[in-house]
Write a protein that holds these residues in place. Sequence first.
Motif, short mmCIF file in Angstrom:
data_model
loop_
_atom_site.label_atom_id
_atom_site.label_comp_id
_atom_site.label_asym_id
_atom_site.label_seq_id
_atom_site.Cartn_x
_atom_site.Cartn_y
_atom_site.Cartn_z
N LEU A 130 0.81 -1.21 0.00
CA LEU A 130 0.00 0.00 0.00
C LEU A 130 0.85 1.26 0.00
N ASN A 131 2.18 1.08 -0.08
CA ASN A 131 3.11 2.20 -0.21
C ASN A 131 2.92 3.25 0.87
N LEU A 132 2.78 2.81 2.09
CA LEU A 132 2.61 3.76 3.18
C LEU A 132 3.94 4.48 3.45
N ASP A 133 3.84 5.75 3.72
CA ASP A 133 5.01 6.56 4.01
C ASP A 133 5.37 6.39 5.49
N ILE A 134 6.15 5.36 5.78
CA ILE A 134 6.49 5.07 7.16
C ILE A 134 7.94 4.58 7.21
N SER A 135 8.69 5.11 8.14
CA SER A 135 10.09 4.72 8.27
C SER A 135 10.20 3.37 8.98
N PRO A 136 11.30 2.65 8.78
CA PRO A 136 11.48 1.36 9.48
C PRO A 136 11.41 1.51 10.99
N ASP A 137 11.96 2.60 11.54
CA ASP A 137 11.92 2.80 12.99
C ASP A 137 10.49 3.01 13.48
N GLU A 138 9.73 3.82 12.74
CA GLU A 138 8.34 4.07 13.12
C GLU A 138 7.52 2.79 13.03
N LEU A 139 7.77 2.00 11.99
CA LEU A 139 7.07 0.73 11.82
C LEU A 139 7.37 -0.21 12.98
N ALA A 140 8.64 -0.27 13.38
CA ALA A 140 9.03 -1.14 14.49
C ALA A 140 8.32 -0.74 15.77
N LEU A 141 8.24 0.55 16.04
CA LEU A 141 7.56 1.04 17.25
C LEU A 141 6.07 0.75 17.21
N LYS A 142 5.46 0.96 16.04
CA LYS A 142 4.03 0.72 15.90
C LYS A 142 3.70 -0.76 16.08
N LYS A 143 4.57 -1.63 15.54
CA LYS A 143 4.33 -3.07 15.67
C LYS A 143 4.35 -3.48 17.14
N ILE A 144 5.32 -2.94 17.90
CA ILE A 144 5.41 -3.28 19.32
C ILE A 144 4.14 -2.85 20.05
N SER A 145 3.69 -1.62 19.79
CA SER A 145 2.50 -1.11 20.48
C SER A 145 1.25 -1.87 20.06
N ILE A 146 1.16 -2.22 18.78
CA ILE A 146 -0.01 -2.94 18.29
C ILE A 146 -0.08 -4.35 18.87
N TYR A 147 1.05 -5.06 18.87
CA TYR A 147 1.03 -6.42 19.42
C TYR A 147 0.78 -6.40 20.92
N GLY A 148 1.28 -5.35 21.59
CA GLY A 148 0.98 -5.21 23.02
C GLY A 148 -0.51 -4.99 23.24
N SER A 179 -4.61 -0.97 12.42
CA SER A 179 -4.82 0.46 12.64
C SER A 179 -3.67 1.30 12.08
N ILE A 180 -2.56 0.67 11.78
CA ILE A 180 -1.41 1.37 11.22
C ILE A 180 -1.69 1.85 9.79
N LEU A 181 -2.66 1.20 9.13
CA LEU A 181 -2.94 1.55 7.74
C LEU A 181 -3.73 2.85 7.66
#
Length: 210
Positions: A130-148, A179-181
């Motif tokens: 979906l070509n989201l404008d998200i950096s690898p660091d931001e993605l890593a943080l969002k994944k942690i919060s989402i899985y939590g 929700s990240i999308l």
Amino acid sequence: MDKMNKTRQLILDVSKQIFLDKGYSATTFQMIADEANISKTSINYYYARKQDISNEILSNYIKKCREFIIENGNFDDLMAFLLMVIIFYKAILASQNSRDFYLDLIRRNNAYSSPHADFQSFYLSIIYNLNLDISPDELALKKISIYGATNELALNFLTEQLVLEEDQFISTILQCTLSILKSSEVLIAPSIASSLEIYENFDKEKLPVF
């Protein structure tokens, strides 16, 4: 299957049954060794921790879910991911023993790393496609919060502090996970509804058994 793989599979099969029958916390390596008729040293050769066994049990089940989806439809990445999560949670919620097992993992913080590899291979492809404008660091943080957040949802649902119907709970898990999308409001809700309908049309006898 060679001897090493047979022993590894034996450990997984026996461990899973004891986890479900006796509970994850109550299970010891000695109990597994006694039931499998092997030494604790043999178990330690393959698994250093009990969590490593539970992780592999869940990972293997998710792989079966993935194979089932591939074999039973031509789904895009988003729908395949939704169906994987639905099948996974439907199986976990199918019996009190499997509910208790997963609840125990969450309470011990062991469910955070368990279903990662196969879920994330689909999850990341959705984001990248979906070509989201998200950096690898931001993605890593969002994944942690989402899985939590999803594990907290599961904890409250399994302890009946969150009163929802089963499909409502799974829908909430999916909405939280995706929700990240940026397109979640337009794309995700209809996709979740469609994925639940597709699941209901699957031949339940052919679904992978947890």
